[in-house]
Design a protein around this motif. Structure first.
Motif, PDB file in Angstrom:
ATOM      1  N   GLY A  48      -3.849  -2.457   4.952  1.00  0.00           N
ATOM      2  CA  GLY A  48      -2.873  -3.451   5.391  1.00  0.00           C
ATOM      3  C   GLY A  48      -1.489  -2.867   5.582  1.00  0.00           C
ATOM      4  N   SER A  49      -0.467  -3.631   5.215  1.00  0.00           N
ATOM      5  CA  SER A  49       0.915  -3.207   5.454  1.00  0.00           C
ATOM      6  C   SER A  49       1.590  -2.768   4.163  1.00  0.00           C
ATOM      7  CB  SER A  49       1.716  -4.339   6.103  1.00  0.00           C
ATOM      8  OG  SER A  49       1.722  -5.485   5.264  1.00  0.00           O
ATOM      9  N   ILE A  50       2.482  -1.791   4.299  1.00  0.00           N
ATOM     10  CA  ILE A  50       3.269  -1.275   3.173  1.00  0.00           C
ATOM     11  C   ILE A  50       4.738  -1.407   3.549  1.00  0.00           C
ATOM     12  CG2 ILE A  50       3.882   0.764   1.826  1.00  0.00           C
ATOM     13  CD1 ILE A  50       1.035   1.773   2.250  1.00  0.00           C
ATOM     14  N   GLY A  51       5.468  -2.175   2.750  1.00  0.00           N
ATOM     15  CA  GLY A  51       6.887  -2.362   3.044  1.00  0.00           C
ATOM     16  C   GLY A  51       7.780  -2.268   1.828  1.00  0.00           C
ATOM     17  N   THR A  52       7.165  -2.106   0.633  1.00  0.00           N
ATOM     18  CA  THR A  52       7.933  -1.997  -0.606  1.00  0.00           C
ATOM     19  C   THR A  52       7.329  -0.897  -1.472  1.00  0.00           C
ATOM     20  OG1 THR A  52       6.569  -3.542  -1.883  1.00  0.00           O
ATOM     21  CG2 THR A  52       8.362  -4.492  -0.547  1.00  0.00           C
ATOM     22  N   PRO A  53       8.097  -0.368  -2.424  1.00  0.00           N
ATOM     23  CA  PRO A  53       7.544   0.654  -3.319  1.00  0.00           C
ATOM     24  C   PRO A  53       6.315   0.170  -4.086  1.00  0.00           C
ATOM     25  CG  PRO A  53       9.931   0.676  -3.436  1.00  0.00           C
ATOM     26  CD  PRO A  53       9.564  -0.521  -2.612  1.00  0.00           C
ATOM     27  N   ASP A  54       6.324  -1.062  -4.547  1.00  0.00           N
ATOM     28  CA  ASP A  54       5.179  -1.579  -5.290  1.00  0.00           C
ATOM     29  C   ASP A  54       3.926  -1.608  -4.413  1.00  0.00           C
ATOM     30  OD1 ASP A  54       6.619  -1.867  -7.588  1.00  0.00           O
ATOM     31  OD2 ASP A  54       6.969  -4.023  -7.353  1.00  0.00           O
ATOM     32  N   GLN A  55       4.108  -2.009  -3.153  1.00  0.00           N
ATOM     33  CA  GLN A  55       2.976  -2.018  -2.228  1.00  0.00           C
ATOM     34  C   GLN A  55       2.473  -0.596  -1.975  1.00  0.00           C
ATOM     35  OE1 GLN A  55       4.662  -4.091   1.134  1.00  0.00           O
ATOM     36  NE2 GLN A  55       3.964  -6.106   0.403  1.00  0.00           N
ATOM     37  N   ALA A  58       0.446   0.530  -5.081  1.00  0.00           N
ATOM     38  CA  ALA A  58      -0.850  -0.153  -5.143  1.00  0.00           C
ATOM     39  C   ALA A  58      -1.804   0.395  -4.078  1.00  0.00           C
ATOM     40  CB  ALA A  58      -0.648  -1.659  -4.957  1.00  0.00           C
ATOM     41  N   ALA A  59      -1.294   0.627  -2.860  1.00  0.00           N
ATOM     42  CA  ALA A  59      -2.137   1.147  -1.785  1.00  0.00           C
ATOM     43  C   ALA A  59      -2.592   2.569  -2.093  1.00  0.00           C
ATOM     44  CB  ALA A  59      -1.370   1.102  -0.457  1.00  0.00           C
ATOM     45  N   GLY A  60      -1.689   3.372  -2.651  1.00  0.00           N
ATOM     46  CA  GLY A  60      -2.039   4.742  -3.011  1.00  0.00           C
ATOM     47  C   GLY A  60      -3.132   4.792  -4.058  1.00  0.00           C
ATOM     48  N   ARG A  61      -3.044   3.932  -5.044  1.00  0.00           N
ATOM     49  CA  ARG A  61      -4.071   3.893  -6.094  1.00  0.00           C
ATOM     50  C   ARG A  61      -5.413   3.438  -5.527  1.00  0.00           C
ATOM     51  NH1 ARG A  61      -0.386   1.300 -11.037  1.00  0.00           N
ATOM     52  NH2 ARG A  61       0.793   3.236 -11.449  1.00  0.00           N
ATOM     53  N   LYS A  62      -5.378   2.475  -4.615  1.00  0.00           N
ATOM     54  CA  LYS A  62      -6.627   1.996  -4.008  1.00  0.00           C
ATOM     55  C   LYS A  62      -7.295   3.104  -3.190  1.00  0.00           C
ATOM     56  CE  LYS A  62      -8.459  -1.850  -1.260  1.00  0.00           C
ATOM     57  NZ  LYS A  62      -8.128  -3.104  -0.523  1.00  0.00           N
ATOM     58  N   ALA A  63      -6.474   3.851  -2.445  1.00  0.00           N
ATOM     59  CA  ALA A  63      -7.017   4.953  -1.651  1.00  0.00           C
ATOM     60  C   ALA A  63      -7.574   6.060  -2.541  1.00  0.00           C
ATOM     61  CB  ALA A  63      -5.936   5.507  -0.724  1.00  0.00           C
ATOM     62  N   ALA A  64      -6.863   6.349  -3.635  1.00  0.00           N
ATOM     63  CA  ALA A  64      -7.322   7.392  -4.552  1.00  0.00           C
ATOM     64  C   ALA A  64      -8.631   6.988  -5.217  1.00  0.00           C
ATOM     65  CB  ALA A  64      -6.260   7.669  -5.606  1.00  0.00           C
ATOM     66  N   GLU A  65      -8.745   5.746  -5.628  1.00  0.00           N
ATOM     67  CA  GLU A  65      -9.964   5.272  -6.273  1.00  0.00           C
ATOM     68  C   GLU A  65     -11.156   5.309  -5.318  1.00  0.00           C
ATOM     69  OE1 GLU A  65      -8.820   1.431  -7.600  1.00  0.00           O
ATOM     70  OE2 GLU A  65      -7.610   2.169  -9.288  1.00  0.00           O
ATOM     71  N   ALA A  66     -10.874   5.174  -4.016  1.00  0.00           N
ATOM     72  CA  ALA A  66     -11.944   5.201  -3.013  1.00  0.00           C
ATOM     73  C   ALA A  66     -12.304   6.620  -2.600  1.00  0.00           C
ATOM     74  CB  ALA A  66     -11.523   4.392  -1.791  1.00  0.00           C
ATOM     75  N   HIS A  67     -11.510   7.614  -3.028  1.00  0.00           N
ATOM     76  CA  HIS A  67     -11.754   9.025  -2.693  1.00  0.00           C
ATOM     77  C   HIS A  67     -11.788   9.254  -1.186  1.00  0.00           C
ATOM     78  CE1 HIS A  67     -12.537   9.922  -6.904  1.00  0.00           C
ATOM     79  NE2 HIS A  67     -13.381   8.905  -6.940  1.00  0.00           N
ATOM     80  N   VAL A  68     -10.772   8.742  -0.490  1.00  0.00           N
ATOM     81  CA  VAL A  68     -10.704   8.945   0.956  1.00  0.00           C
ATOM     82  C   VAL A  68     -10.371  10.405   1.258  1.00  0.00           C
ATOM     83  CG1 VAL A  68     -10.046   6.551   1.400  1.00  0.00           C
ATOM     84  CG2 VAL A  68      -8.255   8.292   1.071  1.00  0.00           C
ATOM     85  N   ASP A  69     -10.737  10.845   2.468  1.00  0.00           N
ATOM     86  CA  ASP A  69     -10.454  12.219   2.889  1.00  0.00           C
ATOM     87  C   ASP A  69      -9.033  12.364   3.426  1.00  0.00           C
ATOM     88  OD1 ASP A  69     -13.106  13.428   2.512  1.00  0.00           O
ATOM     89  OD2 ASP A  69     -13.729  12.023   4.078  1.00  0.00           O
ATOM     90  N   ALA A  70      -8.487  11.309   4.008  1.00  0.00           N
ATOM     91  CA  ALA A  70      -7.156  11.366   4.607  1.00  0.00           C
ATOM     92  C   ALA A  70      -6.630   9.949   4.735  1.00  0.00           C
ATOM     93  CB  ALA A  70      -7.202  12.047   5.974  1.00  0.00           C
ATOM     94  N   GLU A  90       0.316   8.907  -5.852  1.00  0.00           N
ATOM     95  CA  GLU A  90      -0.950   8.296  -6.277  1.00  0.00           C
ATOM     96  C   GLU A  90      -2.155   8.894  -5.566  1.00  0.00           C
ATOM     97  OE1 GLU A  90      -0.682   6.275  -8.758  1.00  0.00           O
ATOM     98  OE2 GLU A  90       1.511   6.149  -8.632  1.00  0.00           O
ATOM     99  N   CYS A  91      -1.942   9.375  -4.343  1.00  0.00           N
ATOM    100  CA  CYS A  91      -3.062   9.857  -3.525  1.00  0.00           C
ATOM    101  C   CYS A  91      -2.572  11.018  -2.662  1.00  0.00           C
ATOM    102  CB  CYS A  91      -3.606   8.721  -2.654  1.00  0.00           C
ATOM    103  SG  CYS A  91      -5.025   9.182  -1.640  1.00  0.00           S
ATOM    104  N   ALA A  92      -2.892  12.254  -3.074  1.00  0.00           N
ATOM    105  CA  ALA A  92      -2.326  13.444  -2.431  1.00  0.00           C
ATOM    106  C   ALA A  92      -3.296  14.076  -1.427  1.00  0.00           C
ATOM    107  CB  ALA A  92      -1.924  14.463  -3.482  1.00  0.00           C
TER     108      ALA A  92
END
Length: 439
Positions: A48-55, A58-70, A90-92
């Motif tokens: 979705g959309s990211i417009g604040t640090p909290d968002q 949260a998005a970084g943690r969700k991506a990290a938990e899903a183990h995305v490639d990029a 959160e997701c490097a």
């Protein structure tokens, strides 16, 4: 045994700053780009959309938990650079930026702002500029995303190594610490005596049935049933070890005593997505794995042989290629291996098509990867193996001088299709541990 192919698993998010023009289209843009990338062959997690640090967190943690490639960020307006930086903590993984056009939005400015920062951090990224239907943007994005998933697959890869590398072929010796640090694979030693013992114990009937299937796919056979059956026993024992250790590629020190004993294993395993390098060349096995992942097809393990008068050059090895690499099935001959006159190998001229050639070897402080693209053309049986006749776009004299001047090794792995761009992007992502050499 998993099929070797690259399916990027990516996260998509739109970034914006609430005050800016264009910010209101962030949710829809994220969905639109996610659909475009899904249609292009990616598995997509839409953030979705990211417009604040909290968002961002949260998005970084969700991506990290899903183990995305990029992660693909689509800026729809100017945005604060710290949004992506918070996500990064959160997701490097590798980042792709796809800002949308808009004179008043500032999306392009925001992208320049964050790529400036990421460049200083040394974090891998790529950027394209255009609308979500831009074909050139999509093509460039696909190259980068395939490179990102290639990096992740190689970091988890296991290379099986049975026996020893050939004395006198120092370039084939791996640097295990450097290989892990620079590229990612680990080496799994396989006990060669146990492998051969397990082969001897395999049932004759099962091996004979498999051998008859192999013979039925060849144009002719000049080897004994006993040699064919033994080759199938070795294949089955190797297959068991590959499954036991979860191997992605293998190599066996075949020269000279196992010549002809493992050649058919190489051909059969290639059809199952497991590249198999000759002569205990771990580095070559890694190069073959790169090509197998990028092309989705079997590869050739070759030596650089003689040039021909028409400025083409012949590449070949003893005869261990997948039958799918032959120009004509009727030309496939099952014969004893050259030099040792034992065992069984498959000899045939290789099929034409666009090709990418790789030579991978360790240097004192890094790995070096030489890459060149060409066109395989019709070849005659000028060498008792799997001759591949290649024409390069550059003058052959320039190519040969490049090989000598750069001190490149003698094993060249060949995959069908041009994947040099993905390999260049991959080298950018992995960084200084790999030196890419191109003509």
């Amino acid at each position: 045994m998993a099929t070797q192919h690259l399916l990027p698993y990516i996260a998509v998010a739109a970034v914006s700053s609430p005050l800016e023009i264009g910010a209101n289209r962030a949710p829809q843009t994220a969905n639109d780009l996610a659909q475009v990338l899904e249609m292009a062959g990616c598995e997509v997690l839409c953030l979705g959309s990211i417009g604040t640090p909290d968002q961002a967190i949260a998005a970084g943690r969700k991506a990290a938990e899903a183990h995305v490639d990029a992660v693909v960020f689509t800026p729809v307006s100017w945005f604060e650079d710290y949004l992506v930086l918070q996500f990064l903590e959160e997701c490097a993984v590798s980042f792709l930026f796809w800002p949308l056009p808009g004179m008043e939005t500032g999306a392009l400015c925001g992208t320049q702002q964050i790529t400036c920062y990421l460049k200083q951090l040394g974090h891998p990224y790529q950027a394209v500029f255009g609308d979500t239907q831009d074909v050139k943007c999509l093509q460039k994005s696909q190259h980068f995303l395939r490179a990102a998933v290639l990096k992740n697959r190689l970091r988890r890869a296991r290379i099986g190594f049975a026996g020893h590398r050939v004395p006198g072929m120092t370039e084939t010796a791996p640097n295990e610490f450097l290989l892990k640090k620079a590229i990612g694979p680990i080496i799994m030693p396989l006990d060669l005596p146990i492998l051969l013992e397990k082969a001897q114990q395999k049932p004759d009937a099962e091996a004979l049935q498999r051998w008859q299937e192999v013979v039925s796919k060849a144009g002719s056979c000049q080897v004994s049933k006993e040699d064919g059956v033994y080759a199938m026993k070795v294949y089955t024992a190797l297959y068991d070890m590959i499954r036991e250790y979860g191997l992605d590629a293998v190599t066996v020190g075949c020269y000279p005593h196992l010549m002809g004993k493992v050649c058919m294993s190489i051909a059969l395993l290639a059809d199952q997505g497991i590249p198999f390098a000759c002569e205990g060349d771990v580095n070559g096995a890694v190069a073959q794995l790169i090509l197998t992942l990028l092309t989705g097809t079997p590869t050739h393990n070759t030596d650089w042989l003689d040039p021909l008068e028409d400025d083409t050059v012949i590449f070949s090895h003893c005869g261990s290629g997948s039958f799918s690499l032959a120009e004509k099935q009727a030309d496939i001959r099952l014969t004893p291996v050259r030099l040792m006159d034992q065992g069984v190998c498959a000899i045939f001229p290789a099929r034409p098509g666009p090709v990418t050639l790789l030579n991978l070897m360790p240097a004192p402080d890094r790995y070096q990867l030489a890459v060149i693209e060409g066109e395989a053309v019709h070849a005659e049986m000028v060498f008792p193996g799997n001759p591949v006749r290649v024409r390069f776009s550059q003058p052959l004299s320039d190519v040969m001088n490049w090989v000598f001047d750069e001190g490149l090794g003698h094993h060249w792995m060949i995959g069908y299709s041009h994947v040099g761009e993905e390999i260049r992007r991959w080298a950018d992502i992995v960084g200084k541990g790999v030196q890419l050499l191109t003509l």
